[in-house]
Scaffold this motif. Structure first.
Motif, PDB file in Angstrom:
ATOM      1  N   TYR A  84       4.203  20.228   5.745  1.00 16.39           N
ATOM      2  CA  TYR A  84       3.268  19.700   4.753  1.00 16.39           C
ATOM      3  C   TYR A  84       2.017  19.214   5.455  1.00 16.39           C
ATOM      4  O   TYR A  84       2.078  18.427   6.411  1.00 16.39           O
ATOM      5  CB  TYR A  84       3.891  18.552   3.959  1.00 16.39           C
ATOM      6  CG  TYR A  84       2.986  18.087   2.832  1.00 16.39           C
ATOM      7  CD1 TYR A  84       2.948  18.754   1.619  1.00 16.39           C
ATOM      8  CD2 TYR A  84       2.139  16.992   3.014  1.00 16.39           C
ATOM      9  CE1 TYR A  84       2.100  18.355   0.602  1.00 16.39           C
ATOM     10  CE2 TYR A  84       1.287  16.583   1.999  1.00 16.39           C
ATOM     11  CZ  TYR A  84       1.272  17.271   0.792  1.00 16.39           C
ATOM     12  OH  TYR A  84       0.429  16.871  -0.214  1.00 16.39           O
ATOM     13  N   CYS A  85       0.862  19.671   4.975  1.00 16.99           N
ATOM     14  CA  CYS A  85      -0.431  19.237   5.504  1.00 16.99           C
ATOM     15  C   CYS A  85      -1.173  18.499   4.387  1.00 16.99           C
ATOM     16  O   CYS A  85      -1.551  19.113   3.380  1.00 16.99           O
ATOM     17  CB  CYS A  85      -1.257  20.438   5.965  1.00 16.99           C
ATOM     18  SG  CYS A  85      -0.479  21.424   7.273  1.00 16.99           S
ATOM     19  N   GLY A  86      -1.359  17.218   4.566  1.00 14.38           N
ATOM     20  CA  GLY A  86      -2.043  16.415   3.548  1.00 14.38           C
ATOM     21  C   GLY A  86      -3.541  16.520   3.693  1.00 14.38           C
ATOM     22  O   GLY A  86      -4.230  15.552   4.031  1.00 14.38           O
ATOM     23  N   MET A  87      -4.092  17.696   3.420  1.00 15.25           N
ATOM     24  CA  MET A  87      -5.484  18.015   3.723  1.00 15.25           C
ATOM     25  C   MET A  87      -6.490  17.041   3.099  1.00 15.25           C
ATOM     26  O   MET A  87      -7.498  16.702   3.722  1.00 15.25           O
ATOM     27  CB  MET A  87      -5.800  19.438   3.264  1.00 15.25           C
ATOM     28  CG  MET A  87      -4.964  20.508   3.946  1.00 15.25           C
ATOM     29  SD  MET A  87      -5.239  20.524   5.725  1.00 15.25           S
ATOM     30  CE  MET A  87      -4.544  22.126   6.164  1.00 15.25           C
ATOM     31  N   THR A  88      -6.252  16.616   1.876  1.00 17.89           N
ATOM     32  CA  THR A  88      -7.254  15.801   1.166  1.00 17.89           C
ATOM     33  C   THR A  88      -7.074  14.311   1.381  1.00 17.89           C
ATOM     34  O   THR A  88      -7.885  13.523   0.904  1.00 17.89           O
ATOM     35  CB  THR A  88      -7.188  16.082  -0.340  1.00 17.89           C
ATOM     36  OG1 THR A  88      -5.854  15.809  -0.803  1.00 17.89           O
ATOM     37  CG2 THR A  88      -7.552  17.511  -0.644  1.00 17.89           C
ATOM     38  N   TYR A  89      -6.011  13.915   2.098  1.00 18.42           N
ATOM     39  CA  TYR A  89      -5.706  12.498   2.215  1.00 18.42           C
ATOM     40  C   TYR A  89      -6.117  11.952   3.578  1.00 18.42           C
ATOM     41  O   TYR A  89      -5.900  12.577   4.612  1.00 18.42           O
ATOM     42  CB  TYR A  89      -4.206  12.256   2.029  1.00 18.42           C
ATOM     43  CG  TYR A  89      -3.680  12.758   0.713  1.00 18.42           C
ATOM     44  CD1 TYR A  89      -3.963  12.090  -0.471  1.00 18.42           C
ATOM     45  CD2 TYR A  89      -2.904  13.911   0.658  1.00 18.42           C
ATOM     46  CE1 TYR A  89      -3.484  12.566  -1.682  1.00 18.42           C
ATOM     47  CE2 TYR A  89      -2.418  14.391  -0.550  1.00 18.42           C
ATOM     48  CZ  TYR A  89      -2.711  13.715  -1.717  1.00 18.42           C
ATOM     49  OH  TYR A  89      -2.236  14.178  -2.918  1.00 18.42           O
TER      50      TYR A  89
ATOM     51  N   ASN B  44      -1.882   4.044  -1.219  1.00 21.86           N
ATOM     52  CA  ASN B  44      -3.024   4.379  -2.072  1.00 21.86           C
ATOM     53  C   ASN B  44      -2.878   5.715  -2.804  1.00 21.86           C
ATOM     54  O   ASN B  44      -3.676   6.020  -3.693  1.00 21.86           O
ATOM     55  CB  ASN B  44      -4.307   4.416  -1.230  1.00 21.86           C
ATOM     56  CG  ASN B  44      -4.700   3.037  -0.731  1.00 21.86           C
ATOM     57  OD1 ASN B  44      -4.429   2.033  -1.385  1.00 21.86           O
ATOM     58  ND2 ASN B  44      -5.319   2.981   0.435  1.00 21.86           N
ATOM     59  N   ASN B  45      -1.862   6.480  -2.444  1.00 18.23           N
ATOM     60  CA  ASN B  45      -1.665   7.795  -3.055  1.00 18.23           C
ATOM     61  C   ASN B  45      -0.187   7.990  -3.388  1.00 18.23           C
ATOM     62  O   ASN B  45       0.568   8.566  -2.589  1.00 18.23           O
ATOM     63  CB  ASN B  45      -2.139   8.901  -2.105  1.00 18.23           C
ATOM     64  CG  ASN B  45      -3.590   8.736  -1.684  1.00 18.23           C
ATOM     65  OD1 ASN B  45      -4.507   9.117  -2.399  1.00 18.23           O
ATOM     66  ND2 ASN B  45      -3.794   8.155  -0.509  1.00 18.23           N
ATOM     67  N   PRO B  46       0.264   7.500  -4.538  1.00 20.16           N
ATOM     68  CA  PRO B  46       1.691   7.571  -4.892  1.00 20.16           C
ATOM     69  C   PRO B  46       2.259   8.979  -4.845  1.00 20.16           C
ATOM     70  O   PRO B  46       3.447   9.156  -4.588  1.00 20.16           O
ATOM     71  CB  PRO B  46       1.722   7.011  -6.321  1.00 20.16           C
ATOM     72  CG  PRO B  46       0.481   6.187  -6.446  1.00 20.16           C
ATOM     73  CD  PRO B  46      -0.543   6.846  -5.578  1.00 20.16           C
TER      74      PRO B  46
END
Length: 339
Positions: free
Chosen positions: A67-72, A83-85
């Motif tokens: 998993y790549c949390g690109m926008t976070y 901040n991001n549930p």
């Protein structure tokens, strides 16, 4: 007629595969070659269009998707988690302070023991991983430890073959401010380890010495204790070299260790200097003849809340009072997280 039947079978198989692929599209659509790369960071930097698409990517240096949390992004894994549930069940790689990529354990708290373990004893999500060693899966030992192999099994060990020795490996926090530490370790017994004998009989009364045989985890200078994974001689035969939890008991840990340790033996009652006890991995909450050596629900994971916040790197010392050919701790897995 026969040719038509074969054609029909092939058509059905291909149709089924197409349906399955379509159903999995949301998971596998980022598979190379659309966004090839060696890591989440590499894909993010090379493909501007990927920066708006968090999800599971296939990377060239790993056999599975990650998993790549690109926008976070945020100041820490915990900050991103809070901040991001929607990241609560998506452990993977995230951007810290905009450009520092790190693995974050985002597993949410649940109520069962099995589910608490990945969340470091149930204390939230948003843990930043700073160490991940798995020698049994082909990984390497960190700088400061020595890699060795016996009977086809690889492990990390102390560098020296001498008596009374410790070997340190350091894991960087990259200046992250943290107050909580969790992790797990898996090891094996070789020969005759001595538990906490050295603290009582060798004058190793400070945290800087080889006060226990095993893996000793500290931070800061002067050192401050986090956790100790120690090894005793026997599980069910009385001896001062045993773990405190063994039958008949062994010598107690130092006051600066307190209850913040796990101790186990890989041997029942056989004294053998040359033996490698690979049949009973240590600190994994199984194989304990004495059940109270394995009675902590979250074992092998530990959790510590420190007295205050710090940015210090974490030191892990492999320590042994014996010469290597008579007894030593062997490590093949280690994970450390901070929050």
């Amino acid at each position: 007629m026969r040719m038509m039947f074969v054609y029909y079978i092939i058509t059905m198989i291909l149709t089924k595969e197409l349906v399955m692929a379509t159903e999995q599209c949301s998971v596998y659509r980022f598979k190379s070659p659309f966004y090839p790369g060696e890591s989440c960071k590499n894909i993010y930097n090379k493909n501007a269009e990927s920066r708006d698409i968090p999800g599971y990517y296939w990377i060239t240096d790993g056999p599975t998707k990650v998993y790549c949390g690109m926008t976070y992004t945020g100041s820490s894994c915990e900050d991103i988690y809070n901040n991001n549930p929607e990241t609560g069940d998506k452990s993977g790689y995230y951007r810290i302070n905009d450009n520092q990529w790190t693995y974050c354990n985002m597993t949410e708290i649940t109520t069962t023991t099995e589910d608490l373990i990945p969340t470091c004893a149930g204390v939230g999500g948003g843990w930043r991983r700073i160490a991940h060693i798995n020698i049994s899966a082909g990984g390497d030992c960190p700088n400061g430890w020595r890699e060795d192999t016996y009977s086809g099994i690889s492990f990390c060990r102390v560098v020296s073959d001498d008596l009374r020795t410790c070997s340190s490996a350091y894991f960087s926090t990259n200046g992250t401010n943290y107050q909580r530490v969790c992790g797990r370790a898996r090891g094996y017994q070789k020969g005759i380890p001595l538990g906490f004998f050295s603290y009582h009989q060798d004058g190793q009364t400070t945290i800087d010495g080889w006060y226990g045989d095993g893996l000793l985890i500290t931070y800061g200078s002067p050192r401050q204790h986090i956790w100790s994974y120690t090894i005793g001689l026997f599980d069910n035969h009385t001896n001062n070299y045993n773990c405190p939890c063994a039958v008949g008991g062994g010598l107690s840990p130092p006051p600066f260790v307190g209850t913040n340790y796990y101790c186990e033996s890989g041997a029942a009652d056989i004294q053998n200097y040359s033996a490698y006890y690979f049949n009973d991995p240590l600190w994994d909450r199984s194989g304990c003849i004495t059940s109270n050596c394995c009675d902590t629900p979250t074992q092998p994971w530990f959790y510590r809340e420190l007295s205050g916040t710090t940015t210090n790197d974490i030191e892990t010392r492999l320590c042994s009072r014996q010469q290597f050919d008579r007894g030593s701790p062997l490590i093949d897995q280690l994970e450390l997280y901070i929050q």
